[in-house]
Design a protein around this motif. Sequence first.
Motif, mmCIF file in Angstrom:
data_model
loop_
_atom_site.group_PDB
_atom_site.id
_atom_site.type_symbol
_atom_site.label_atom_id
_atom_site.label_comp_id
_atom_site.label_asym_id
_atom_site.label_seq_id
_atom_site.Cartn_x
_atom_site.Cartn_y
_atom_site.Cartn_z
ATOM 1 N N MET A 50 -0.028 4.574 11.391
ATOM 2 C CA MET A 50 -1.374 4.841 11.912
ATOM 3 C C MET A 50 -1.325 5.296 13.369
ATOM 4 O O MET A 50 -2.243 5.965 13.841
ATOM 5 C CB MET A 50 -2.247 3.602 11.758
ATOM 6 C CG MET A 50 -2.529 3.208 10.321
ATOM 7 S SD MET A 50 -3.603 4.392 9.472
ATOM 8 C CE MET A 50 -5.207 3.830 10.034
ATOM 9 N N ARG A 51 -0.260 4.936 14.080
ATOM 10 C CA ARG A 51 -0.088 5.438 15.453
ATOM 11 C C ARG A 51 0.276 6.927 15.446
ATOM 12 O O ARG A 51 0.013 7.630 16.416
ATOM 13 C CB ARG A 51 1.006 4.652 16.182
ATOM 14 C CG ARG A 51 0.598 3.253 16.602
ATOM 15 C CD ARG A 51 1.538 2.686 17.658
ATOM 16 N NE ARG A 51 2.819 2.281 17.116
ATOM 17 C CZ ARG A 51 3.148 1.034 16.800
ATOM 18 N NH1 ARG A 51 2.261 0.065 16.955
ATOM 19 N NH2 ARG A 51 4.336 0.744 16.322
ATOM 20 N N LYS A 52 0.892 7.384 14.373
ATOM 21 C CA LYS A 52 1.385 8.762 14.311
ATOM 22 C C LYS A 52 0.439 9.706 13.584
ATOM 23 O O LYS A 52 0.447 10.907 13.835
ATOM 24 C CB LYS A 52 2.752 8.789 13.619
ATOM 25 C CG LYS A 52 3.842 8.057 14.392
ATOM 26 C CD LYS A 52 5.213 8.321 13.785
ATOM 27 C CE LYS A 52 6.312 7.687 14.629
ATOM 28 N NZ LYS A 52 7.655 8.033 14.133
ATOM 29 N N ALA A 53 -0.349 9.170 12.666
ATOM 30 C CA ALA A 53 -1.187 10.018 11.820
ATOM 31 C C ALA A 53 -2.354 10.610 12.615
ATOM 32 O O ALA A 53 -3.164 9.869 13.183
ATOM 33 C CB ALA A 53 -1.712 9.228 10.627
ATOM 34 N N LEU A 54 -2.458 11.926 12.637
ATOM 35 C CA LEU A 54 -3.545 12.599 13.354
ATOM 36 C C LEU A 54 -4.893 12.352 12.686
ATOM 37 O O LEU A 54 -5.934 12.482 13.337
ATOM 38 C CB LEU A 54 -3.261 14.106 13.427
ATOM 39 C CG LEU A 54 -1.973 14.513 14.176
ATOM 40 C CD1 LEU A 54 -1.757 16.019 14.077
ATOM 41 C CD2 LEU A 54 -2.029 14.071 15.631
ATOM 42 N N THR B 105 0.808 -1.224 0.000
ATOM 43 C CA THR B 105 0.000 0.000 0.000
ATOM 44 C C THR B 105 0.842 1.276 0.000
ATOM 45 O O THR B 105 0.360 2.327 -0.415
ATOM 46 C CB THR B 105 -0.883 0.049 1.260
ATOM 47 O OG1 THR B 105 -0.043 0.115 2.421
ATOM 48 C CG2 THR B 105 -1.792 -1.184 1.347
ATOM 49 N N PHE B 106 2.088 1.210 0.516
ATOM 50 C CA PHE B 106 2.925 2.399 0.705
ATOM 51 C C PHE B 106 2.188 3.474 1.505
ATOM 52 O O PHE B 106 2.341 4.672 1.267
ATOM 53 C CB PHE B 106 3.387 2.976 -0.638
ATOM 54 C CG PHE B 106 4.347 2.104 -1.383
ATOM 55 C CD1 PHE B 106 5.584 1.785 -0.850
ATOM 56 C CD2 PHE B 106 4.015 1.582 -2.630
ATOM 57 C CE1 PHE B 106 6.481 0.978 -1.545
ATOM 58 C CE2 PHE B 106 4.902 0.765 -3.317
ATOM 59 C CZ PHE B 106 6.138 0.466 -2.776
ATOM 60 N N LEU B 107 1.381 3.038 2.475
ATOM 61 C CA LEU B 107 0.573 3.963 3.274
ATOM 62 C C LEU B 107 1.411 5.070 3.907
ATOM 63 O O LEU B 107 0.997 6.226 3.966
ATOM 64 C CB LEU B 107 -0.180 3.178 4.365
ATOM 65 C CG LEU B 107 -1.016 3.977 5.354
ATOM 66 C CD1 LEU B 107 -2.135 4.722 4.638
ATOM 67 C CD2 LEU B 107 -1.606 3.050 6.426
ATOM 68 N N GLY B 108 2.610 4.732 4.374
ATOM 69 C CA GLY B 108 3.423 5.723 5.076
ATOM 70 C C GLY B 108 4.422 6.465 4.212
ATOM 71 O O GLY B 108 5.217 7.264 4.726
ATOM 72 N N ASN C 132 3.997 16.187 8.198
ATOM 73 C CA ASN C 132 3.105 16.986 9.047
ATOM 74 C C ASN C 132 2.132 16.142 9.861
ATOM 75 O O ASN C 132 1.017 16.591 10.185
ATOM 76 C CB ASN C 132 2.321 18.014 8.196
ATOM 77 C CG ASN C 132 3.238 18.951 7.438
ATOM 78 O OD1 ASN C 132 4.235 19.419 7.978
ATOM 79 N ND2 ASN C 132 2.924 19.202 6.176
ATOM 80 N N ASP C 133 2.544 14.906 10.158
ATOM 81 C CA ASP C 133 1.744 14.004 10.994
ATOM 82 C C ASP C 133 0.364 13.714 10.419
ATOM 83 O O ASP C 133 -0.584 13.407 11.152
ATOM 84 C CB ASP C 133 1.580 14.568 12.412
ATOM 85 C CG ASP C 133 2.908 14.601 13.156
ATOM 86 O OD1 ASP C 133 3.766 13.740 12.870
ATOM 87 O OD2 ASP C 133 3.088 15.479 14.011
#
Length: 288
Positions: free
Chosen positions: A72-76, A27-30, A35-36
């Motif tokens: 997903m832990r970091k994304a606001l 997926t290359f989600l990250g 900018n979080d």
Amino acid sequence: DLGSNNLNYLLYSLDKKQIIHKTQLTTFLGKNFTNDKLSTKRLQSVKQIIKPLLQLDANIESEKVLLATGVMRKALNANLLTDWIEKHYKIKSRIISQEEEIRFAYFAAKHFQSGEEAYLAIDIGGFSTEFIDLRKDKKHQGIGLSFGLLTLLNEFDANFDVVTKYIQDQLATLTYHGSYHLIGVGLTYTYLAAVIYKCHYNDIENMEGKTITRSLLQQLFHSIEVKDEDRYLPFLLEESYLPVLKLSILFIISLLDRFNTSEIIVCNSGIAVGYANWLAKTKNKALK
């Protein structure tokens, strides 16, 4: 298991404690995370990639859970993806802590522990890296680092000398001493072994238990540097994965140096299998 780079899908029989089916989507989600927040473009891309699989899964009667880690832990705005998944596919998401990730990695790899010797499982993800001591008296004990292959790619791009120094400095902070057998947990090692052993994607389950040595890593890195594309491109999931593959080679060579060993063994199972194994054991205890 929705990680920072891949979605790992597992269908598992709790009664039989048996894997029925598993597959993966890149997926290359990250990737290019700034900018979080996950960009609108990235969110749309990931939805399109995972949609066909989730539509198929919707036809299967099962207890469903999505474990979200890493980015997903970091994304606001992680809820924009988890809410969409729940709305359309009735799958509740759990954004798990690094401590939980360590526990599930333990249950994915604990069958490699043998005798009294020390075995250390290492899960290199997209946004984090976990180290888990597999000895029973150290159960669930681990150390987590807050970087992985995609954070390195996002921060250092292709500056491999700088990234290698950074990895080495971070590994030097670990409090592990003595000799360990190293076990590589998850897709980072499975994908890498597939390229090393010239194994096509449909046969990657055969990489379980394969040995990745320093010399094999060095040979593959040289092939990439001289662009001997016939040696590696046919065995990549997709060509865009190549920068991540190169980083994984450098990371694992640094691991071998840090633990003064020449090889690491591949454990195909990631935290999705570990979660299922843990859940099966938990439910079995409850029945007793």
